[in-house]
Write a protein that holds these residues in place. Structure first.
Motif, PDB file in Angstrom:
ATOM      1  N   CYS A 120       3.439  -2.332  -6.441  1.00 11.90           N
ATOM      2  CA  CYS A 120       4.648  -1.880  -7.125  1.00 11.90           C
ATOM      3  C   CYS A 120       5.589  -1.081  -6.216  1.00 11.90           C
ATOM      4  N   MET A 121       5.015  -0.316  -5.313  1.00 12.63           N
ATOM      5  CA  MET A 121       5.855   0.515  -4.447  1.00 12.63           C
ATOM      6  C   MET A 121       6.605  -0.319  -3.413  1.00 12.63           C
ATOM      7  N   ASP A 122       6.274  -1.597  -3.286  1.00 12.31           N
ATOM      8  CA  ASP A 122       7.058  -2.487  -2.437  1.00 12.31           C
ATOM      9  C   ASP A 122       8.468  -2.660  -2.995  1.00 12.31           C
ATOM     10  N   PHE A 123       8.627  -2.424  -4.310  1.00 10.78           N
ATOM     11  CA  PHE A 123       9.903  -2.688  -4.971  1.00 10.78           C
ATOM     12  C   PHE A 123      10.567  -1.433  -5.535  1.00 10.78           C
TER      13      PHE A 123
ATOM     14  N   ARG B 131       0.707   0.808  -0.227  1.00 13.78           N
ATOM     15  CA  ARG B 131      -0.577   0.729  -0.926  1.00 13.78           C
ATOM     16  C   ARG B 131      -1.179   2.126  -1.108  1.00 13.78           C
ATOM     17  N   PHE B 132      -1.067   2.940  -0.062  1.00 15.61           N
ATOM     18  CA  PHE B 132      -1.550   4.319  -0.148  1.00 15.61           C
ATOM     19  C   PHE B 132      -0.795   5.086  -1.228  1.00 15.61           C
ATOM     20  N   GLU B 133       0.520   4.911  -1.307  1.00 15.71           N
ATOM     21  CA  GLU B 133       1.314   5.579  -2.339  1.00 15.71           C
ATOM     22  C   GLU B 133       0.831   5.198  -3.735  1.00 15.71           C
TER      23      GLU B 133
ATOM     24  N   ASN C 197      -0.796   7.606  -6.472  1.00 20.76           N
ATOM     25  CA  ASN C 197      -0.187   7.725  -7.792  1.00 20.76           C
ATOM     26  C   ASN C 197      -1.262   7.613  -8.883  1.00 20.76           C
ATOM     27  N   HIS C 198      -2.137   6.614  -8.765  1.00 21.12           N
ATOM     28  CA  HIS C 198      -3.192   6.437  -9.763  1.00 21.12           C
ATOM     29  C   HIS C 198      -4.140   7.641  -9.777  1.00 21.12           C
TER      30      HIS C 198
END
Length: 578
Positions: A248-251, A275-277, A281-282
């Motif tokens: 999701c953070m790609d967008f 991916r780390f972000e 977040n989770h």
């Protein structure tokens, strides 16, 4: 002055003598967030600030919480003062007077309990013939009261109650323009309601000796941050597979409602960082909230992580005052010993706290008065009320059909929250264009573009940085871009106002190409796909932040004659008829 200084010295001396006294630990445990306190912790703290402070008290926490709430209220009322007349005023896009009339008809034509239950607002009892003055008066009163609390660091229940009622009055009549999908409005109302019970009834003292901070109030704030985070985390896991696939953070940075300059650079971060972000977040939204219930140190760790998380979000995008507001309940994770560094060593608040703790440690605490006993009953009632209203919220969190940003009671006391349950993969924008040409067809027609205050438009305009301020119309245009104009009829309302060069709507926009010129004859809405330029590319070298590609028309060219019947069918005043 001498007696005050002498009292202060005696207080510090008394506390220093008790550093090694094992009796200290007996008086430190006041709530489940401070169940165990080691002597060596107190010693470390002594070396840093020179005095020993008990943990598990919340006198300074109350001051910090009240100032934080007041700051957000001040920003919110400032936004209301600058924009409400254009949005819901007499000449606004969606006048609140029309909304109140429709509610009045719905409840039987009377302004009574049914009307107040459906739309709680003091505007029911004000002069509807001067609605702009009413809206300005509410906003100015809110700014004055919140400014007072922010400066003084104190308030009573009456002031906080009035602030809560005033903001309720704006949000509940805002229908589309003020609170559409805006979870932060309900969150501010809930935070304000909880803030009422932090305060004494009458006193304006920052440290009212007869009204200690209630543990129930502190825990209602902690419960709020737990619900906010769990709601946001669960809606992501359930709502969009990209959160489960860690993509999701790609967008997000490119497609969020109103990007800022940092969004441009964070969007170009390596894939592994995104991916780390997402994993972080989770962890912060789904795991860290449970630290609240695991003792004082873990509770404070939760507060630190939540605040740092919100700071990162503030830096990376313009999400109104949402992230600033989410910091507020996180502050309740800290007690006086943790927040004392925010207060001047010789300041009154800190010295008063030392005196209070000295008296309590020496057994000089006065017996509870009748008012204090009544207050305990009130605090217990608050806890029962919050627990009762939390039942549907918890059921919603546990449901596979979880709703986000929903209120289950008309006063919005306890709500369910969530953000970005789904992430758009492409950014689309609606661009208003106008022309002076008599005919809107033909290659010779010159279309000139309007600019909003902050949302992407001109390709070479740098993304703005406005948080915690908020441009409501820019935000609404983000939603309109992935709908149709039939679903967002107010877009056509804007087009009609632009045809009339209406100053009310134009004040919400950044650039009018027809300023000091004749009115445009045609207005159209064009639909574009926007993407950030790539650093080092030819477009970026030309000073462009965005590249765009036309998707097609959002709505066809319209003129005043063509819109006349459209406006009349919806009981909208004709453009230029004000």
């Amino acid at each position: 002055m001498a007696s005050s200084s002498e009292s202060s010295e005696n207080s510090e001396s008394f506390l220093r003598k008790r550093r090694g006294d094992a009796l200290v630990s007996d008086s430190l445990s006041h709530d489940s967030c401070s169940e165990t306190v080691q002597d060596e912790d107190s010693t470390k703290y002594d070396k840093k600030v020179g005095v020993s402070l008990q943990t598990g008290t919340y006198w300074l926490t109350r001051i910090v919480l009240l100032r934080a709430i007041a700051f957000i209220y001040f920003v919110a009322f400032t936004v209301a003062y600058n924009q409400n007349k254009q949005l819901i005023g007499e000449k606004g896009l969606m006048p609140c007077k029309d909304y109140l009339r429709s509610v009045k008809r719905y409840v039987g034509g009377k302004i009574g309990f049914a009307a107040l239950a459906y739309t709680p607002s003091v505007l029911w009892f004000m002069d509807w013939n001067d609605m702009d003055a009413n809206l300005d008066g509410i906003a100015l009163a809110g700014m004055a009261l919140s400014g007072f609390v922010l400066i003084m660091g104190s308030a009573n229940m009456i002031i906080m109650g009035v602030l809560w009622i005033l903001y309720h009055s704006i949000v509940n009549v805002g229908h589309l323009c003020v609170c559409v999908r805006a979870g932060w409005e309900s969150q501010l109302l809930e935070s304000g309601f909880l803030g009422i019970f932090l305060c004494p009834l009458w006193s304006l003292s920052p440290m009212p000796r007869r009204c200690p901070p209630s543990l129930v109030s502190i825990w209602t704030f902690r419960w709020l941050i737990v619900r906010i985070m769990l709601g946001a985390g669960l809606i992501k896991i359930r709502g969009d597979r990209c959160w489960r696939e860690l993509t999701c953070m790609d967008f997000h940075y490119e497609t969020q409602p109103v990007p800022n300059p940092m969004s441009y650079y964070m969007h170009r971060s390596p894939w592994w960082f995104h991916r780390f972000e997402t994993l972080s977040n989770h962890f912060i939204e789904l795991v860290v909230p449970f630290f609240t219930f695991m003792g004082r140190r873990m509770c404070m760790l939760n507060g630190v992580l939540q605040i740092l998380f919100q700071v990162v979000l503030i830096i990376s995008g313009n999400l109104s005052f949402l992230n600033w507001l989410t910091i507020v309940p996180s502050l309740a994770c800290f007690d006086d010993a943790a927040l004392v560094f925010l207060f001047h060593r010789s300041g009154r608040a800190r010295q008063t706290l030392l005196q209070i703790q000295t008296e309590e440690a020496s057994g000089l605490k006065p017996p509870p008065s009748k008012g204090m006993l009544i207050r305990r009953v009130l605090n217990a009632s608050l806890g029962i009320l919050i627990a009762y209203l939390s039942v549907p919220v918890v059921m919603n969190l546990l449901s596979s059909r979880q709703m986000m940003n929903t209120s289950f009671d008309p006063l919005r006391i306890v709500n369910t929250y969530g953000a970005f349950g789904s992430v758009t993969k492409e950014r689309t924008e609606v661009v208003f264009q106008g022309t002076l040409s008599v005919n809107h067809t033909g290659e010779e027609v010159i279309w000139e573009e309007y600019e909003f205050l902050c949302k992407p438009g001109a390709l070479d305009r740098r993304p703005c940085l406005i948080s915690p301020y908020h441009y409501r119309l820019d935000w609404l245009m983000w939603f309109a871009a992935f709908q149709t104009y039939e679903q967002s009829e107010w877009v056509i309302h804007i087009a009609g106002r632009l045809l009339a060069n209406d100053s009310t709507v134009l004040s919400l926009m950044g650039h009018n190409p027809f300023q000091s010129r004749e009115k445009p004859r045609w207005i159209r809405g064009e639909h574009f796909r926007y993407k950030f330029t790539r650093p080092g590319s030819s477009s970026a070298a030309q000073g462009k932040w965005w590249v765009r590609k036309r998707i097609g028309p959002f709505f066809p060219p319209v003129n005043l004659d063509g819109l006349r019947s459209y406006f009349q069918s919806r009981s909208w005043p004709l453009p230029g008829s004000y």
